[in-house]
Write a protein that holds these residues in place. Structure first.
Motif, PDB file in Angstrom:
ATOM      1  N   LYS A 116       0.870  -1.165   0.000  1.00 30.21           N
ATOM      2  CA  LYS A 116       0.000   0.000   0.000  1.00 30.21           C
ATOM      3  C   LYS A 116       0.911   1.219   0.000  1.00 30.21           C
ATOM      4  O   LYS A 116       1.546   1.529   1.009  1.00 30.21           O
ATOM      5  CB  LYS A 116      -0.906  -0.005   1.223  1.00 30.21           C
ATOM      6  CG  LYS A 116      -1.892  -1.164   1.252  1.00 30.21           C
ATOM      7  CD  LYS A 116      -2.684  -1.183   2.542  1.00 30.21           C
ATOM      8  CE  LYS A 116      -3.637  -2.383   2.568  1.00 30.21           C
ATOM      9  NZ  LYS A 116      -4.352  -2.490   3.873  1.00 30.21           N
TER      10      LYS A 116
ATOM     11  N   GLN B  43       1.790   5.358  -0.991  1.00 36.68           N
ATOM     12  CA  GLN B  43       1.181   6.666  -1.172  1.00 36.68           C
ATOM     13  C   GLN B  43       2.244   7.743  -1.260  1.00 36.68           C
ATOM     14  O   GLN B  43       3.223   7.727  -0.519  1.00 36.68           O
ATOM     15  CB  GLN B  43       0.224   6.974  -0.011  1.00 36.68           C
ATOM     16  CG  GLN B  43      -0.467   8.326  -0.121  1.00 36.68           C
ATOM     17  CD  GLN B  43      -1.653   8.432   0.804  1.00 36.68           C
ATOM     18  OE1 GLN B  43      -2.433   7.493   0.948  1.00 36.68           O
ATOM     19  NE2 GLN B  43      -1.810   9.582   1.442  1.00 36.68           N
TER      20      GLN B  43
ATOM     21  N   CYS C  50       3.446  11.491  -0.594  1.00 32.87           N
ATOM     22  CA  CYS C  50       3.187  12.607   0.317  1.00 32.87           C
ATOM     23  C   CYS C  50       4.061  13.787  -0.093  1.00 32.87           C
ATOM     24  O   CYS C  50       5.277  13.630  -0.283  1.00 32.87           O
ATOM     25  CB  CYS C  50       3.503  12.225   1.758  1.00 32.87           C
ATOM     26  SG  CYS C  50       2.473  10.892   2.431  1.00 32.87           S
TER      27      CYS C  50
ATOM     28  N   GLU D  87       2.283  15.877   5.842  1.00 29.39           N
ATOM     29  CA  GLU D  87       1.259  15.020   5.242  1.00 29.39           C
ATOM     30  C   GLU D  87       1.449  13.559   5.646  1.00 29.39           C
ATOM     31  O   GLU D  87       0.484  12.849   5.937  1.00 29.39           O
ATOM     32  CB  GLU D  87       1.304  15.170   3.722  1.00 29.39           C
ATOM     33  CG  GLU D  87       0.190  14.467   2.978  1.00 29.39           C
ATOM     34  CD  GLU D  87       0.240  14.716   1.480  1.00 29.39           C
ATOM     35  OE1 GLU D  87      -0.139  13.801   0.727  1.00 29.39           O
ATOM     36  OE2 GLU D  87       0.656  15.815   1.072  1.00 29.39           O
ATOM     37  N   ALA D  88       2.701  13.134   5.696  1.00 24.12           N
ATOM     38  CA  ALA D  88       3.004  11.766   6.131  1.00 24.12           C
ATOM     39  C   ALA D  88       2.610  11.572   7.594  1.00 24.12           C
ATOM     40  O   ALA D  88       2.047  10.536   7.973  1.00 24.12           O
ATOM     41  CB  ALA D  88       4.486  11.466   5.940  1.00 24.12           C
TER      42      ALA D  88
ATOM     43  N   TYR E 112      -1.110  11.110   7.949  1.00 24.64           N
ATOM     44  CA  TYR E 112      -1.497   9.765   7.521  1.00 24.64           C
ATOM     45  C   TYR E 112      -1.237   8.761   8.645  1.00 24.64           C
ATOM     46  O   TYR E 112      -2.074   7.900   8.944  1.00 24.64           O
ATOM     47  CB  TYR E 112      -0.714   9.382   6.265  1.00 24.64           C
ATOM     48  CG  TYR E 112      -1.057   8.017   5.705  1.00 24.64           C
ATOM     49  CD1 TYR E 112      -1.952   7.900   4.653  1.00 24.64           C
ATOM     50  CD2 TYR E 112      -0.473   6.854   6.206  1.00 24.64           C
ATOM     51  CE1 TYR E 112      -2.278   6.656   4.122  1.00 24.64           C
ATOM     52  CE2 TYR E 112      -0.788   5.605   5.689  1.00 24.64           C
ATOM     53  CZ  TYR E 112      -1.695   5.511   4.642  1.00 24.64           C
ATOM     54  OH  TYR E 112      -2.007   4.271   4.129  1.00 24.64           O
ATOM     55  N   ILE E 113      -0.078   8.873   9.278  1.00 23.45           N
ATOM     56  CA  ILE E 113       0.277   7.940  10.345  1.00 23.45           C
ATOM     57  C   ILE E 113      -0.677   8.076  11.524  1.00 23.45           C
ATOM     58  O   ILE E 113      -1.144   7.079  12.097  1.00 23.45           O
ATOM     59  CB  ILE E 113       1.734   8.174  10.788  1.00 23.45           C
ATOM     60  CG1 ILE E 113       2.693   7.736   9.673  1.00 23.45           C
ATOM     61  CG2 ILE E 113       2.044   7.411  12.084  1.00 23.45           C
ATOM     62  CD1 ILE E 113       4.141   8.121   9.906  1.00 23.45           C
TER      63      ILE E 113
ATOM     64  N   GLU F 117      -3.727   9.005  11.498  1.00 30.45           N
ATOM     65  CA  GLU F 117      -5.015   8.410  11.120  1.00 30.45           C
ATOM     66  C   GLU F 117      -4.955   6.892  11.236  1.00 30.45           C
ATOM     67  O   GLU F 117      -5.874   6.256  11.760  1.00 30.45           O
ATOM     68  CB  GLU F 117      -5.372   8.823   9.692  1.00 30.45           C
ATOM     69  CG  GLU F 117      -6.669   8.243   9.166  1.00 30.45           C
ATOM     70  CD  GLU F 117      -7.903   8.753   9.899  1.00 30.45           C
ATOM     71  OE1 GLU F 117      -8.919   8.021   9.927  1.00 30.45           O
ATOM     72  OE2 GLU F 117      -7.854   9.866  10.450  1.00 30.45           O
ATOM     73  N   GLN F 118      -3.863   6.313  10.759  1.00 30.98           N
ATOM     74  CA  GLN F 118      -3.700   4.860  10.803  1.00 30.98           C
ATOM     75  C   GLN F 118      -3.499   4.342  12.225  1.00 30.98           C
ATOM     76  O   GLN F 118      -3.747   3.172  12.504  1.00 30.98           O
ATOM     77  CB  GLN F 118      -2.512   4.441   9.929  1.00 30.98           C
ATOM     78  CG  GLN F 118      -2.711   4.672   8.442  1.00 30.98           C
ATOM     79  CD  GLN F 118      -3.808   3.793   7.867  1.00 30.98           C
ATOM     80  OE1 GLN F 118      -3.920   2.619   8.194  1.00 30.98           O
ATOM     81  NE2 GLN F 118      -4.645   4.374   7.014  1.00 30.98           N
TER      82      GLN F 118
ATOM     83  N   ILE G  27       4.239   0.868   8.956  1.00 33.87           N
ATOM     84  CA  ILE G  27       4.304   2.037   8.071  1.00 33.87           C
ATOM     85  C   ILE G  27       5.769   2.401   7.883  1.00 33.87           C
ATOM     86  O   ILE G  27       6.491   2.629   8.852  1.00 33.87           O
ATOM     87  CB  ILE G  27       3.519   3.231   8.628  1.00 33.87           C
ATOM     88  CG1 ILE G  27       2.033   2.882   8.765  1.00 33.87           C
ATOM     89  CG2 ILE G  27       3.687   4.449   7.709  1.00 33.87           C
ATOM     90  CD1 ILE G  27       1.178   4.007   9.322  1.00 33.87           C
TER      91      ILE G  27
ATOM     92  N   HIS H  96       2.322  -0.294   4.775  1.00 30.56           N
ATOM     93  CA  HIS H  96       2.043   0.953   4.081  1.00 30.56           C
ATOM     94  C   HIS H  96       3.374   1.676   3.876  1.00 30.56           C
ATOM     95  O   HIS H  96       4.160   1.807   4.820  1.00 30.56           O
ATOM     96  CB  HIS H  96       1.116   1.845   4.908  1.00 30.56           C
ATOM     97  CG  HIS H  96      -0.197   1.207   5.255  1.00 30.56           C
ATOM     98  ND1 HIS H  96      -1.400   1.840   5.053  1.00 30.56           N
ATOM     99  CD2 HIS H  96      -0.507  -0.004   5.796  1.00 30.56           C
ATOM    100  CE1 HIS H  96      -2.389   1.062   5.450  1.00 30.56           C
ATOM    101  NE2 HIS H  96      -1.863  -0.075   5.914  1.00 30.56           N
TER     102      HIS H  96
ATOM    103  N   LEU I 266       5.045   5.275   2.693  1.00 29.48           N
ATOM    104  CA  LEU I 266       4.814   6.677   2.385  1.00 29.48           C
ATOM    105  C   LEU I 266       6.070   7.251   1.745  1.00 29.48           C
ATOM    106  O   LEU I 266       7.128   7.307   2.379  1.00 29.48           O
ATOM    107  CB  LEU I 266       4.478   7.454   3.663  1.00 29.48           C
ATOM    108  CG  LEU I 266       3.324   6.906   4.512  1.00 29.48           C
ATOM    109  CD1 LEU I 266       3.108   7.785   5.734  1.00 29.48           C
ATOM    110  CD2 LEU I 266       2.047   6.782   3.690  1.00 29.48           C
TER     111      LEU I 266
END
Length: 218
Positions: A30, A32, A34, A39-40, A43-44, A46-47, A138, A208, A210
């Motif tokens: 997965k 993405q 950033c 932004e990274a 994301y972290i 949120e996860q 991640i 994931h 990033l």
């Protein structure tokens, strides 16, 4: 660097970052893109919502995001063998607990343009946790980790640009910690002992990746 030059560098590196994301996705990760470290970090966070504990693998790329305090304030247990004042025994306990944590955060030493992740470890705790054990992993990848070449080129990049400063940072008694140049030493404190190549996502691990259009870590 002038604003125009920076704009052009960022544009070029964005194209390369997205190429890496495409390669990682084809290999089952997965992945993405950033634009920034902020932004990274978002994301972290949120996860991490459902994680009760979060393991840190000792990555400077992750440390750059300043997530420890934020996660701790959210009630997460932080498992970090790099905390100051830990005894050697406590460090090992933390390393072992990272192998079964809810969320493991780490960087990578290098990634090829087509999405192969390459790492070199001394103990193996970081790469072990990347591959199997934690419920979610991640991996934060700064644009400086991108290698336009083969796995062998990635290994060269690690030994030239990552291992010497890391040996110095960790106060290792190795030639590269003094000279800044890898000599493929036989020092008892050598940190280049285990090389891993992730050319596909491990079957049972939710990983994931990033890819960030900023310089991060070594």
């Amino acid at each position: 660097m002038t604003p125009r030059t920076l704009e052009l560098v960022n544009w070029t590196m964005e194209k390369k970052c997205n190429k890496v994301v495409e390669g990682l996705a084809k290999r089952g990760f997965k992945a993405q893109f950033c634009v920034t470290g902020e932004e990274a970090a978002a994301y972290i966070l949120e996860q991490a919502k459902e994680a009760q504990n979060v393991g840190f693998g000792g990555s400077l790329s992750v440390a750059d995001l300043d997530l420890t305090l934020v996660l701790a304030e959210q009630g997460k247990e932080i498992i970090n063998h790099g905390f100051p004042n830990l005894t050697p025994e406590q460090k090992v306990v933390a390393m072992r607990r990272q192998l079964t944590c809810d969320l493991f955060l780490t960087g990578t030493n290098a990634v090829t343009l087509d999405g192969i992740l390459v790492n070199i470890d001394g103990n193996g705790n970081r790469v072990n946790a990347m591959i199997f054990g934690p419920k979610k992993v991640i991996i934060v990848v700064g644009r400086n980790k991108i290698v336009e070449g083969s796995v062998e080129d990635a290994i060269v990049r690690i030994k030239e640009w990552a291992s010497p400063p890391n040996a110095m940072r960790l106060s290792k008694q190795t030639p590269c910690a003094v000279t800044g140049i890898c000599s493929d030493c036989d020092s008892p404190q050598r940190i280049c002992r285990i090389t891993t190549i992730l050319d596909r996502k491990p079957s049972l691990t939710d990983i994931h990746v990033l890819v960030v259009n900023e310089e991060m870590g070594l």
